[in-house]
Write a protein that holds these residues in place. Sequence first.
Motif, mmCIF file in Angstrom:
data_model
loop_
_atom_site.group_PDB
_atom_site.id
_atom_site.type_symbol
_atom_site.label_atom_id
_atom_site.label_comp_id
_atom_site.label_asym_id
_atom_site.label_seq_id
_atom_site.Cartn_x
_atom_site.Cartn_y
_atom_site.Cartn_z
ATOM 1 N N PRO A 443 8.978 7.750 -2.820
ATOM 2 C CA PRO A 443 9.025 6.359 -3.166
ATOM 3 C C PRO A 443 7.956 5.629 -2.700
ATOM 4 O O PRO A 443 7.461 5.632 -1.557
ATOM 5 C CB PRO A 443 10.639 6.131 -2.463
ATOM 6 C CG PRO A 443 10.722 7.204 -1.512
ATOM 7 C CD PRO A 443 10.014 8.302 -1.966
ATOM 8 N N ILE A 444 7.470 4.592 -3.506
ATOM 9 C CA ILE A 444 6.422 3.446 -3.082
ATOM 10 C C ILE A 444 6.848 2.220 -3.205
ATOM 11 O O ILE A 444 7.124 1.799 -4.383
ATOM 12 C CB ILE A 444 5.029 3.902 -3.806
ATOM 13 C CG1 ILE A 444 4.788 5.379 -3.786
ATOM 14 C CG2 ILE A 444 4.213 2.913 -3.727
ATOM 15 C CD1 ILE A 444 3.505 5.620 -4.384
ATOM 16 N N GLU A 445 7.061 1.329 -2.068
ATOM 17 C CA GLU A 445 7.637 -0.002 -2.044
ATOM 18 C C GLU A 445 6.534 -0.861 -1.621
ATOM 19 O O GLU A 445 6.792 -2.170 -1.812
ATOM 20 C CB GLU A 445 8.862 0.032 -1.371
ATOM 21 C CG GLU A 445 9.983 0.895 -2.006
ATOM 22 C CD GLU A 445 11.399 0.683 -0.991
ATOM 23 O OE1 GLU A 445 11.278 0.184 0.119
ATOM 24 O OE2 GLU A 445 12.254 1.370 -1.459
ATOM 25 N N SER A 446 5.456 -0.475 -0.902
ATOM 26 C CA SER A 446 4.459 -1.089 -0.414
ATOM 27 C C SER A 446 3.337 -0.551 -0.301
ATOM 28 O O SER A 446 3.239 0.898 -0.678
ATOM 29 C CB SER A 446 4.679 -1.759 1.155
ATOM 30 O OG SER A 446 4.763 -0.492 1.982
ATOM 31 N N LYS A 447 2.039 -0.995 -0.025
ATOM 32 C CA LYS A 447 0.734 -0.409 -0.014
ATOM 33 C C LYS A 447 0.829 0.635 1.246
ATOM 34 O O LYS A 447 0.038 1.635 1.455
ATOM 35 C CB LYS A 447 -0.308 -1.496 0.271
ATOM 36 C CG LYS A 447 -0.533 -2.279 -1.233
ATOM 37 C CD LYS A 447 -1.612 -3.378 -0.800
ATOM 38 C CE LYS A 447 -1.655 -4.164 -2.117
ATOM 39 N NZ LYS A 447 -2.639 -5.304 -2.120
ATOM 40 N N ASP A 449 3.119 2.566 2.037
ATOM 41 C CA ASP A 449 3.581 4.017 1.528
ATOM 42 C C ASP A 449 2.320 4.620 0.946
ATOM 43 O O ASP A 449 2.333 5.890 0.688
ATOM 44 C CB ASP A 449 4.742 3.726 0.524
ATOM 45 C CG ASP A 449 5.892 3.153 1.271
ATOM 46 O OD1 ASP A 449 6.179 3.332 2.482
ATOM 47 O OD2 ASP A 449 6.810 2.339 0.525
ATOM 48 N N LYS A 478 0.336 5.137 -9.702
ATOM 49 C CA LYS A 478 1.458 4.294 -8.863
ATOM 50 C C LYS A 478 0.605 2.877 -8.447
ATOM 51 O O LYS A 478 -0.224 3.024 -7.978
ATOM 52 C CB LYS A 478 1.720 5.070 -7.760
ATOM 53 C CG LYS A 478 2.616 6.342 -7.848
ATOM 54 C CD LYS A 478 3.916 6.206 -8.089
ATOM 55 C CE LYS A 478 4.747 7.512 -8.096
ATOM 56 N NZ LYS A 478 6.269 7.246 -8.030
ATOM 57 N N MET A 479 1.471 1.872 -8.813
ATOM 58 C CA MET A 479 1.185 0.500 -8.329
ATOM 59 C C MET A 479 -0.182 0.121 -8.817
ATOM 60 O O MET A 479 -1.077 -0.533 -8.108
ATOM 61 C CB MET A 479 1.337 0.503 -6.704
ATOM 62 C CG MET A 479 2.638 0.411 -6.256
ATOM 63 S SD MET A 479 2.637 0.068 -4.444
ATOM 64 C CE MET A 479 2.303 -1.528 -4.537
#
Length: 491
Positions: A443-447, A449, A478-479
């Motif tokens: 899971p990636i919720e912020s930079k 991560d 991702k992002m």
Amino acid sequence: MNIKKIQSILVDVGIYVREIDNVKDVLMKSLFEVLPEDFFKPFTSKYKKEYADCIMLLFNSFKSEISYGVNRDIVVKELENYFEIDDIEMSFDDENYISDAREKSNGVIAYLKNCGWIEYEEEKNHQLNVVLQEYTIPIIESMNKVISQEETEYQGIISQIHSSLQNKELYVKPYELIIKGVKENTERLISELKRLNASIKRHMDKQTSEMDAAEILDHFFVYHTNIGSKAYLRMKTSENVSYFRSAIIAKIEELMESSNIMDRAVAGYMDVEQEEDKDIAYDRIVSDLLDVKSMFYRLDEIIEEIDRKHTRYMKNAVMRARFKLSTGNNMEGKISRILDYIAEDINNENSSIYDINEELNSIFNVYQQGFVSTESLKTIPVSKKHSKVDCISDNVIMTEEERALYKEALRMKNRKRFSRKNIDEYVNMLLKDREKISVDEIPIESKRDLIRIIYIRIYGGNKANKYKINRTDKKVNKMGYTFPLFEIIKQ
């Protein structure tokens, strides 16, 4: 003074004596006494890409033949297929331009022949063959190595040196079967290590402040695939070049102390190298063996330099990536964007440093700073002011509750660090009862991560971890950042 002491003294200067001999050999014969005058013209013309491609096609078409020669019609057909894809117009006289693929093929063959790359050879049945000149073969092979960027297996080279010195059957002809090969393989080993050193420097030079975070990550993964895990890691683990060093040096000293072996080696040198003077042959063999010893002693210096450059590259890559990813909407990120905007405005060709608009000029003020340097003729004033020392207040002493809160704050700070231990625990938590997990499942919720994924990849080669990395040829996004897809496997 016996021969062993003399040899030990010459270890320090033997390599320099040998280098002087090599300089003499170079001066005796120039490269352009062997190569034709127009040999490099294909690489200086405006069609250098096409000529280089055609030379490689010629070389590859000869691989299945018993010699570096093939029927001219076959060569024309090979080049014709190439020029049907590459539809560039070519001129061989700077006047008439040709677009037909067959005409260009014939023109390239004639041009390469005039420059000395190929020659014609007529068979008994009047068949005309295109033959590579003998001096072009090592040059084309070097071109192939540059293009393919093959990494050498250092363990393979050093094990050949060790095996030849340990094989007693080869001592029947020590110079032909041992000494000559040992010297050549040692020079090749040193050359390949220096090449690895230079390749790390080349990757370091590509790291510029103009790269954005995505480019830094992409460059990092390319480096780690081609250098970090392929060449550097092998050199430090499975292909450690120092593994056989003590045994090799001991065998060389044993060889030099044996009069019977040295007599056979001298005889072999005189036969192979066409040397009539026995004393000169003996000196050359001793010089070669001392060179090998000296090169093995210098291995540590080269490896230390590689270690320093590798560590510096990894540190720079991580620091640049962290800096680029951290410039968000916080105060530091906003100031950074403002300064980038001002720098871009100042660097504009049509503006100068004094052309900053009035709004920005009212926010920022640049003042001239003056100070007295140590080289100034004026005496630097020393001011001493004695004041009463304040008593330490009792309020400074921390209570047990405050101490506990401070310790907890330190523990929280340590838990947020990207240390190897924290990353290992994080991966262990992700895996739980699973044997492996793909990076796109994280899971990636912020930079933050995203930065953690970089550290998972960096620490993946550490044997002390509870996981390892399996790379793939796929990529994941991702992002807005694209990086190679890899699997995290429990170990």
